[in-house]
Write a protein that holds these residues in place. Structure first.
Motif, mmCIF file in Angstrom:
data_model
loop_
_atom_site.group_PDB
_atom_site.id
_atom_site.type_symbol
_atom_site.label_atom_id
_atom_site.label_comp_id
_atom_site.label_asym_id
_atom_site.label_seq_id
_atom_site.Cartn_x
_atom_site.Cartn_y
_atom_site.Cartn_z
ATOM 1 N N CYS A 1 -10.361 -0.530 -2.298
ATOM 2 C CA CYS A 1 -10.801 -0.338 -3.193
ATOM 3 C C CYS A 1 -12.504 -0.274 -3.472
ATOM 4 C CB CYS A 1 -10.551 -1.587 -4.797
ATOM 5 S SG CYS A 1 -8.985 -1.190 -4.694
ATOM 6 N N LEU A 2 -12.767 -0.620 -2.515
ATOM 7 C CA LEU A 2 -14.475 -0.594 -2.068
ATOM 8 C C LEU A 2 -14.971 0.993 -3.057
ATOM 9 C CD1 LEU A 2 -14.766 -1.841 0.968
ATOM 10 C CD2 LEU A 2 -15.933 -2.633 -1.496
ATOM 11 N N ASP A 3 -14.209 1.853 -2.860
ATOM 12 C CA ASP A 3 -14.573 3.217 -2.752
ATOM 13 C C ASP A 3 -12.636 4.022 -2.959
ATOM 14 O OD1 ASP A 3 -14.852 5.925 -3.392
ATOM 15 O OD2 ASP A 3 -15.950 5.712 -1.052
ATOM 16 N N ARG A 4 -13.180 4.939 -3.773
ATOM 17 C CA ARG A 4 -11.961 5.773 -4.554
ATOM 18 C C ARG A 4 -12.332 7.349 -3.364
ATOM 19 N NH1 ARG A 4 -13.243 6.742 -11.192
ATOM 20 N NH2 ARG A 4 -14.908 7.576 -10.136
ATOM 21 N N PRO A 5 -10.443 7.818 -3.617
ATOM 22 C CA PRO A 5 -10.420 8.766 -3.388
ATOM 23 C C PRO A 5 -10.851 10.370 -4.141
ATOM 24 C CG PRO A 5 -8.441 7.783 -2.906
ATOM 25 C CD PRO A 5 -9.013 7.035 -4.065
ATOM 26 N N SER A 6 -10.985 11.206 -3.072
ATOM 27 C CA SER A 6 -11.743 12.106 -3.745
ATOM 28 C C SER A 6 -10.101 13.354 -4.395
ATOM 29 C CB SER A 6 -12.198 13.639 -3.075
ATOM 30 O OG SER A 6 -13.499 12.763 -2.346
ATOM 31 N N THR A 7 -9.130 12.932 -3.505
ATOM 32 C CA THR A 7 -7.821 13.203 -4.382
ATOM 33 C C THR A 7 -6.410 12.863 -3.366
ATOM 34 O OG1 THR A 7 -7.130 14.599 -2.610
ATOM 35 C CG2 THR A 7 -8.160 15.829 -4.807
ATOM 36 N N GLY A 8 -5.814 12.369 -4.586
ATOM 37 C CA GLY A 8 -4.490 11.495 -3.881
ATOM 38 C C GLY A 8 -4.351 10.404 -4.664
ATOM 39 N N ASP B 1 1.126 0.019 -8.175
ATOM 40 C CA ASP B 1 -0.471 0.163 -9.840
ATOM 41 C C ASP B 1 -1.152 1.215 -9.331
ATOM 42 O OD1 ASP B 1 1.211 -1.488 -11.351
ATOM 43 O OD2 ASP B 1 -0.622 -3.322 -10.813
ATOM 44 N N GLU B 2 -1.090 2.118 -9.897
ATOM 45 C CA GLU B 2 -2.105 3.435 -9.564
ATOM 46 C C GLU B 2 -3.457 3.042 -9.652
ATOM 47 O OE1 GLU B 2 -1.037 6.435 -8.249
ATOM 48 O OE2 GLU B 2 -3.385 6.240 -7.692
ATOM 49 N N VAL B 3 -4.333 3.343 -8.648
ATOM 50 C CA VAL B 3 -5.935 2.337 -8.761
ATOM 51 C C VAL B 3 -6.694 3.329 -8.238
ATOM 52 C CG1 VAL B 3 -4.824 0.119 -8.162
ATOM 53 C CG2 VAL B 3 -5.889 1.960 -6.264
ATOM 54 N N ALA B 4 -6.410 4.763 -7.806
ATOM 55 C CA ALA B 4 -7.051 5.948 -6.835
ATOM 56 C C ALA B 4 -8.415 6.355 -8.029
ATOM 57 C CB ALA B 4 -6.083 7.354 -6.763
ATOM 58 N N GLY B 5 -7.345 6.663 -9.577
ATOM 59 C CA GLY B 5 -9.068 7.223 -10.135
ATOM 60 C C GLY B 5 -9.533 5.932 -11.344
ATOM 61 N N LEU B 6 -9.425 5.038 -11.351
ATOM 62 C CA LEU B 6 -10.023 3.840 -11.789
ATOM 63 C C LEU B 6 -11.228 3.876 -11.373
ATOM 64 C CD1 LEU B 6 -7.506 0.460 -11.151
ATOM 65 C CD2 LEU B 6 -7.408 2.265 -13.104
ATOM 66 N N ASP B 7 -12.255 2.720 -12.771
ATOM 67 C CA ASP B 7 -13.709 3.329 -11.909
ATOM 68 C C ASP B 7 -14.105 1.667 -12.015
ATOM 69 O OD1 ASP B 7 -13.855 0.841 -14.627
ATOM 70 O OD2 ASP B 7 -14.408 1.877 -15.644
ATOM 71 N N ILE C 1 0.655 -1.161 -0.724
ATOM 72 C CA ILE C 1 -0.270 0.734 -0.381
ATOM 73 C C ILE C 1 1.022 1.127 0.306
ATOM 74 C CG2 ILE C 1 -1.456 1.381 1.940
ATOM 75 C CD1 ILE C 1 -2.907 -1.083 2.465
ATOM 76 N N GLU C 2 0.500 2.203 -1.114
ATOM 77 C CA GLU C 2 1.084 3.576 -0.705
ATOM 78 C C GLU C 2 -0.107 4.423 -0.946
ATOM 79 O OE1 GLU C 2 5.088 3.345 -3.199
ATOM 80 O OE2 GLU C 2 3.434 2.074 -4.128
ATOM 81 N N LEU C 3 -0.129 5.192 0.066
ATOM 82 C CA LEU C 3 -1.036 6.207 0.297
ATOM 83 C C LEU C 3 0.029 7.571 -0.144
ATOM 84 C CD1 LEU C 3 -4.365 5.525 2.463
ATOM 85 C CD2 LEU C 3 -4.048 4.698 -0.103
ATOM 86 N N THR C 4 -0.630 8.306 -1.131
ATOM 87 C CA THR C 4 0.393 9.915 -0.810
ATOM 88 C C THR C 4 -1.072 10.988 -0.914
ATOM 89 O OG1 THR C 4 1.908 9.348 -2.029
ATOM 90 C CG2 THR C 4 1.499 11.406 -1.759
ATOM 91 N N ASP C 5 -1.111 11.617 0.342
ATOM 92 C CA ASP C 5 -2.328 12.703 0.709
ATOM 93 C C ASP C 5 -3.352 12.309 0.032
ATOM 94 O OD1 ASP C 5 -1.796 15.001 1.737
ATOM 95 O OD2 ASP C 5 -1.258 15.985 -0.744
ATOM 96 N N VAL C 6 -3.781 11.288 0.563
ATOM 97 C CA VAL C 6 -5.433 11.317 -0.068
ATOM 98 C C VAL C 6 -6.557 11.611 0.728
ATOM 99 C CG1 VAL C 6 -6.644 9.405 0.191
ATOM 100 C CG2 VAL C 6 -4.573 8.830 -0.716
ATOM 101 N N THR C 7 -6.751 12.604 0.110
ATOM 102 C CA THR C 7 -8.352 13.099 0.805
ATOM 103 C C THR C 7 -9.533 12.056 0.270
ATOM 104 O OG1 THR C 7 -9.232 15.021 -0.596
ATOM 105 C CG2 THR C 7 -7.812 15.280 0.792
ATOM 106 N N LYS C 8 -9.972 12.560 1.192
ATOM 107 C CA LYS C 8 -11.981 11.592 0.980
ATOM 108 C C LYS C 8 -13.128 12.812 1.696
ATOM 109 C CE LYS C 8 -15.243 9.081 -0.646
ATOM 110 N NZ LYS C 8 -15.053 8.797 -2.923
ATOM 111 N N SER C 9 -13.903 13.056 0.387
ATOM 112 C CA SER C 9 -14.861 14.252 0.672
ATOM 113 C C SER C 9 -16.137 13.123 0.767
ATOM 114 C CB SER C 9 -14.974 15.493 -0.011
ATOM 115 O OG SER C 9 -14.382 16.061 0.832
#
Ligand code: ADP
Ligand code: MG
Length: 242
Positions: free
Chosen positions: A59-66, A73-79, A8-16
């Motif tokens: 991966c049930l939800d995705r970050p708002s930013t970060g 593998d980058e997964v933040a933007g995946l649908d 896991i590598e989270l970088t500056d993750v926000t979730k609103s």
């Protein structure tokens, strides 16, 4: 000792979370690395963002930013479709309420992720039986959830989470519905799964659970406020992971 590779590598993750016109910031600038073979407990008060964090890690939800890199593998933007496929391949999740299918046997419950993953009927039985053996339930394969204790049902939940060989095992309050004896049995299984090399992140209110982990993270108001390796409880602040 060389560091193992990051899972896991989270970088500056926000979730609103959107609530009507308002937006509630549940995670606020979370950065975190969890390496292969670590056993991490995440603790924090109710409403601090633990479940939101688990949903993103799983991966049930995705970050708002970060950024979220899962096994590189980058997964933040995946649908949702791609995330679901990734989840099936790389992540096992254990739920507080077990979430087993009540009319299906332990065997059938554990088999299900393999069916979803498209593993052929011929290759499934040895994998299912190995996962049931791993949690000490080889003899319970034909039992339905209603014929098992809570602790046994949760061990089926762990077998189901492990059967496809995930890179990461996640659990949210996995002993929350159990008496202390059953909770102890479930935690012993988790210790063994960890000893066999699985990377584990558990979310918990319970010190009994958090004390088993090799590293404890504390979250408050969506911010990581503590990060301690076990047996170094006198050290404050971030501690290098093993
Ligand atoms: P915890 O698991 O630590 O109790 P959560 O991650 O569930 O915390 O919640 C963190 C914050 O985000 C809380 O203020 C909660 O009310 C809010 N929240 C969580 N999920 C949602 C959602 N689906 N919609 C709106 N707000 C949410
Ligand atoms: Mg929660």
């Amino acid at each position: 000792m060389p560091s193992s590779s990051p899972v896991i590598e989270l970088t500056d993750v926000t979730k609103s979370h959107r609530v009507g016109e308002l937006s509630v910031r549940a995670l606020d600038g979370v950065s975190l690395v969890v390496r292969e073979g670590e056993y991490v407990a995440v603790t924090g008060p109710s409403g601090s963002g633990k479940t939101t964090l688990l949903s993103i890690l799983g991966c049930l939800d995705r970050p708002s930013t970060g950024s979220y890199r899962l096994v590189g593998d980058e997964v933040a933007g995946l649908d949702e479709t791609v995330r679901a496929r990734l989840r099936g391949r790389r992540i096992g999740v254990v739920f507080q309420a077990y979430n087993l299918l009540p009319r299906s046997t332990a065997y059938e419950n554990v088999e299900l992720p393999l069916v979803y993953a498209g593993i052929s009927a011929r290759r499934r039985p040895p994998l299912v039986l190995a996962a049931l053996e791993q949690v000490g339930l080889g003899a319970r394969a034909r039992h339905r959830p209603g014929q098992m204790s809570g602790g046994e049902q949760q061990r089926v939940g762990i077998a189901r989470a492990l059967v496809a060989g995930p890179a990461l095992l996640l659990a949210d309050e996995l002993t929350g519905n159990l008496d202390s004896k059953s909770a102890g049995d479930v935690l012993a299984v988790l210790d063994q799964v960890h000893a066999e090399g699985t990377t584990i992140v558990v979310i918990t209110h319970s010190d009994d659970v958090a004390d088993r982990a090799s590293r404890r993270l504390r979250i408050s108001d969506g911010v990581l406020v503590g990060d301690q390796a076990r047996d170094q409880t006198l050290t404050s602040g971030p501690v290098a992971s093993p």
